[in-house]
Design a protein around this motif. Structure first.
Motif, PDB file in Angstrom:
ATOM      1  N   ASP A  47       0.811  -1.212   0.000  1.00  0.00           N
ATOM      2  CA  ASP A  47       0.000   0.000   0.000  1.00  0.00           C
ATOM      3  C   ASP A  47       0.844   1.261   0.000  1.00  0.00           C
ATOM      4  OD1 ASP A  47      -2.277  -1.401  -0.016  1.00  0.00           O
ATOM      5  OD2 ASP A  47      -2.645  -1.284   2.143  1.00  0.00           O
ATOM      6  N   MET A  48       2.101   1.134   0.405  1.00  0.00           N
ATOM      7  CA  MET A  48       2.948   2.311   0.516  1.00  0.00           C
ATOM      8  C   MET A  48       3.305   2.866  -0.863  1.00  0.00           C
ATOM      9  SD  MET A  48       4.490   4.274   2.700  1.00  0.00           S
ATOM     10  CE  MET A  48       5.102   3.585   4.241  1.00  0.00           C
ATOM     11  N   MET A  49       3.136   4.184  -0.999  1.00  0.00           N
ATOM     12  CA  MET A  49       3.477   4.822  -2.260  1.00  0.00           C
ATOM     13  C   MET A  49       4.607   5.823  -2.030  1.00  0.00           C
ATOM     14  SD  MET A  49       1.393   3.322  -4.243  1.00  0.00           S
ATOM     15  CE  MET A  49       1.168   4.159  -5.812  1.00  0.00           C
ATOM     16  N   VAL A  50       5.390   6.027  -3.048  1.00  0.00           N
ATOM     17  CA  VAL A  50       6.486   6.988  -2.974  1.00  0.00           C
ATOM     18  C   VAL A  50       6.140   8.201  -3.832  1.00  0.00           C
ATOM     19  CG1 VAL A  50       8.923   7.377  -3.468  1.00  0.00           C
ATOM     20  CG2 VAL A  50       8.169   5.158  -2.600  1.00  0.00           C
ATOM     21  N   LYS A  56       5.118  12.805  -9.158  1.00  0.00           N
ATOM     22  CA  LYS A  56       4.608  11.522  -9.643  1.00  0.00           C
ATOM     23  C   LYS A  56       4.657  10.519  -8.502  1.00  0.00           C
ATOM     24  CE  LYS A  56       5.544  11.716 -14.563  1.00  0.00           C
ATOM     25  NZ  LYS A  56       6.776  11.838 -15.339  1.00  0.00           N
ATOM     26  N   ILE A  57       3.724   9.577  -8.564  1.00  0.00           N
ATOM     27  CA  ILE A  57       3.637   8.591  -7.498  1.00  0.00           C
ATOM     28  C   ILE A  57       3.942   7.207  -8.039  1.00  0.00           C
ATOM     29  CG2 ILE A  57       1.967   7.416  -6.000  1.00  0.00           C
ATOM     30  CD1 ILE A  57       0.689  10.089  -5.481  1.00  0.00           C
ATOM     31  N   GLU A  58       4.744   6.459  -7.273  1.00  0.00           N
ATOM     32  CA  GLU A  58       4.999   5.079  -7.685  1.00  0.00           C
ATOM     33  C   GLU A  58       4.990   4.177  -6.468  1.00  0.00           C
ATOM     34  OE1 GLU A  58       8.859   5.369  -9.582  1.00  0.00           O
ATOM     35  OE2 GLU A  58       9.850   4.847  -7.715  1.00  0.00           O
ATOM     36  N   PRO A  59       4.737   2.881  -6.668  1.00  0.00           N
ATOM     37  CA  PRO A  59       4.679   1.975  -5.516  1.00  0.00           C
ATOM     38  C   PRO A  59       6.044   1.885  -4.830  1.00  0.00           C
ATOM     39  CG  PRO A  59       3.851   0.906  -7.505  1.00  0.00           C
ATOM     40  CD  PRO A  59       4.473   2.184  -7.931  1.00  0.00           C
ATOM     41  N   TYR A  60       6.008   1.795  -3.516  1.00  0.00           N
ATOM     42  CA  TYR A  60       7.237   1.623  -2.750  1.00  0.00           C
ATOM     43  C   TYR A  60       7.920   0.323  -3.163  1.00  0.00           C
ATOM     44  CZ  TYR A  60      10.264   0.468   1.135  1.00  0.00           C
ATOM     45  OH  TYR A  60      11.344   0.110   1.891  1.00  0.00           O
ATOM     46  N   PHE A  95       8.588   2.993   7.681  1.00  0.00           N
ATOM     47  CA  PHE A  95       7.268   2.504   8.071  1.00  0.00           C
ATOM     48  C   PHE A  95       6.852   2.939   9.474  1.00  0.00           C
ATOM     49  CE2 PHE A  95       8.250  -0.530   4.581  1.00  0.00           C
ATOM     50  CZ  PHE A  95       7.220  -0.106   3.749  1.00  0.00           C
ATOM     51  N   ASN A  96       7.833   3.395  10.250  1.00  0.00           N
ATOM     52  CA  ASN A  96       7.467   3.969  11.539  1.00  0.00           C
ATOM     53  C   ASN A  96       6.914   5.380  11.393  1.00  0.00           C
ATOM     54  OD1 ASN A  96       8.006   1.829  13.199  1.00  0.00           O
ATOM     55  ND2 ASN A  96      10.153   2.405  13.509  1.00  0.00           N
ATOM     56  N   MET A  97       7.381   6.066  10.340  1.00  0.00           N
ATOM     57  CA  MET A  97       6.979   7.464  10.179  1.00  0.00           C
ATOM     58  C   MET A  97       5.771   7.633   9.265  1.00  0.00           C
ATOM     59  SD  MET A  97      10.485   9.685   9.930  1.00  0.00           S
ATOM     60  CE  MET A  97      11.488   8.551   8.992  1.00  0.00           C
ATOM     61  N   TYR A  98       5.669   6.750   8.262  1.00  0.00           N
ATOM     62  CA  TYR A  98       4.605   6.909   7.263  1.00  0.00           C
ATOM     63  C   TYR A  98       3.827   5.615   7.091  1.00  0.00           C
ATOM     64  CZ  TYR A  98       7.242  11.046   5.980  1.00  0.00           C
ATOM     65  OH  TYR A  98       7.889  12.236   6.009  1.00  0.00           O
ATOM     66  N   THR A  99       2.571   5.752   6.714  1.00  0.00           N
ATOM     67  CA  THR A  99       1.785   4.548   6.511  1.00  0.00           C
ATOM     68  C   THR A  99       1.282   4.402   5.076  1.00  0.00           C
ATOM     69  OG1 THR A  99      -0.129   5.762   7.329  1.00  0.00           O
ATOM     70  CG2 THR A  99       0.967   4.282   8.871  1.00  0.00           C
ATOM     71  N   LYS A 100       1.075   5.525   4.394  1.00  0.00           N
ATOM     72  CA  LYS A 100       0.513   5.434   3.044  1.00  0.00           C
ATOM     73  C   LYS A 100       1.442   5.981   1.963  1.00  0.00           C
ATOM     74  CE  LYS A 100      -4.160   4.435   3.656  1.00  0.00           C
ATOM     75  NZ  LYS A 100      -3.762   3.063   3.974  1.00  0.00           N
ATOM     76  N   GLU A 101       1.992   7.159   2.239  1.00  0.00           N
ATOM     77  CA  GLU A 101       2.823   7.804   1.229  1.00  0.00           C
ATOM     78  C   GLU A 101       4.101   8.320   1.871  1.00  0.00           C
ATOM     79  OE1 GLU A 101      -0.614   9.796  -1.599  1.00  0.00           O
ATOM     80  OE2 GLU A 101       0.253  10.945   0.058  1.00  0.00           O
ATOM     81  N   VAL A 102       5.193   8.173   1.178  1.00  0.00           N
ATOM     82  CA  VAL A 102       6.459   8.664   1.699  1.00  0.00           C
ATOM     83  C   VAL A 102       7.168   9.469   0.600  1.00  0.00           C
ATOM     84  CG1 VAL A 102       7.541   6.436   1.154  1.00  0.00           C
ATOM     85  CG2 VAL A 102       8.671   8.003   2.735  1.00  0.00           C
TER      86      VAL A 102
END
Ligand SMILES: [Zn+2]
Length: 162
Positions: A47-50, A56-60, A95-102
């Motif tokens: 679920d994490m996106m960069v 632009k957004i891409e999957p982690y 993953f400690n700081m972000y849950t959906k987008e980083v």
């Protein structure tokens, strides 16, 4: 998931618990032969996106971090285990700081931090690509601050940067 004893795929989960930050330990019992075994599963954070610089957004992708570190450590002394440990540390922080987008920028900074304490040459290599040094002066500034930093933490770094 095949039973290691009889090879059948039917099993029931007896117990699940978090093993480490990103993995789950499951105790399973084979329905066919009744023997018990343990499996470890990585939690894939699909679920994490960069968010990249250009918005632009891409999957982690853990492998992207890993391969950029491997590239930076080319012909250095780092072992695969050490590199995987670095990636684990970076990933846990993300993953400690972000849950959906980083932001991609944050990942880059975390990689730089990790490499700074790990291998100076790998750090400078990564930083030169990541920061897109426009000219020699910016590059020299970075190296200078790295050296000054080293001077300050000399005793500390001696242990880490062997
Ligand atoms: Zn079995």
């Amino acid at each position: 998931m095949k039973c290691p004893y009889c090879g059948k795929e039917m099993n029931k989960v007896i117990d699940s618990r978090q093993a480490e930050e990103n993995s789950i330990r499951r105790r399973r019992e084979c329905v066919s032969c009744g023997k018990r075994y343990t499996t470890y599963e990585r939690i894939e954070n699909i679920d994490m996106m960069v968010i990249k610089k250009d918005k632009k957004i891409e999957p982690y992708d853990r492998n992207k971090i890993r391969s950029s570190i491997i590239r930076s450590c080319h012909k250095r002394t780092a072992t695969v285990e050490e590199i995987d440990k670095l990636v684990d540390g970076i990933e846990n922080k993300i993953f400690n700081m972000y849950t959906k987008e980083v932001p991609a920028e944050l990942i880059g900074n975390l990689v730089m931090d990790a490499l700074k304490n790990f291998d100076s040459v790998a750090y400078v290599r990564f930083a030169s690509v990541y920061r897109e040094f426009k000219d020699v002066n910016t590059f020299m500034d970075e190296i200078k601050s790295l050296l000054e930093n080293k001077e300050e933490n000399k005793d500390e770094n001696k242990e880490e940067n062997k």
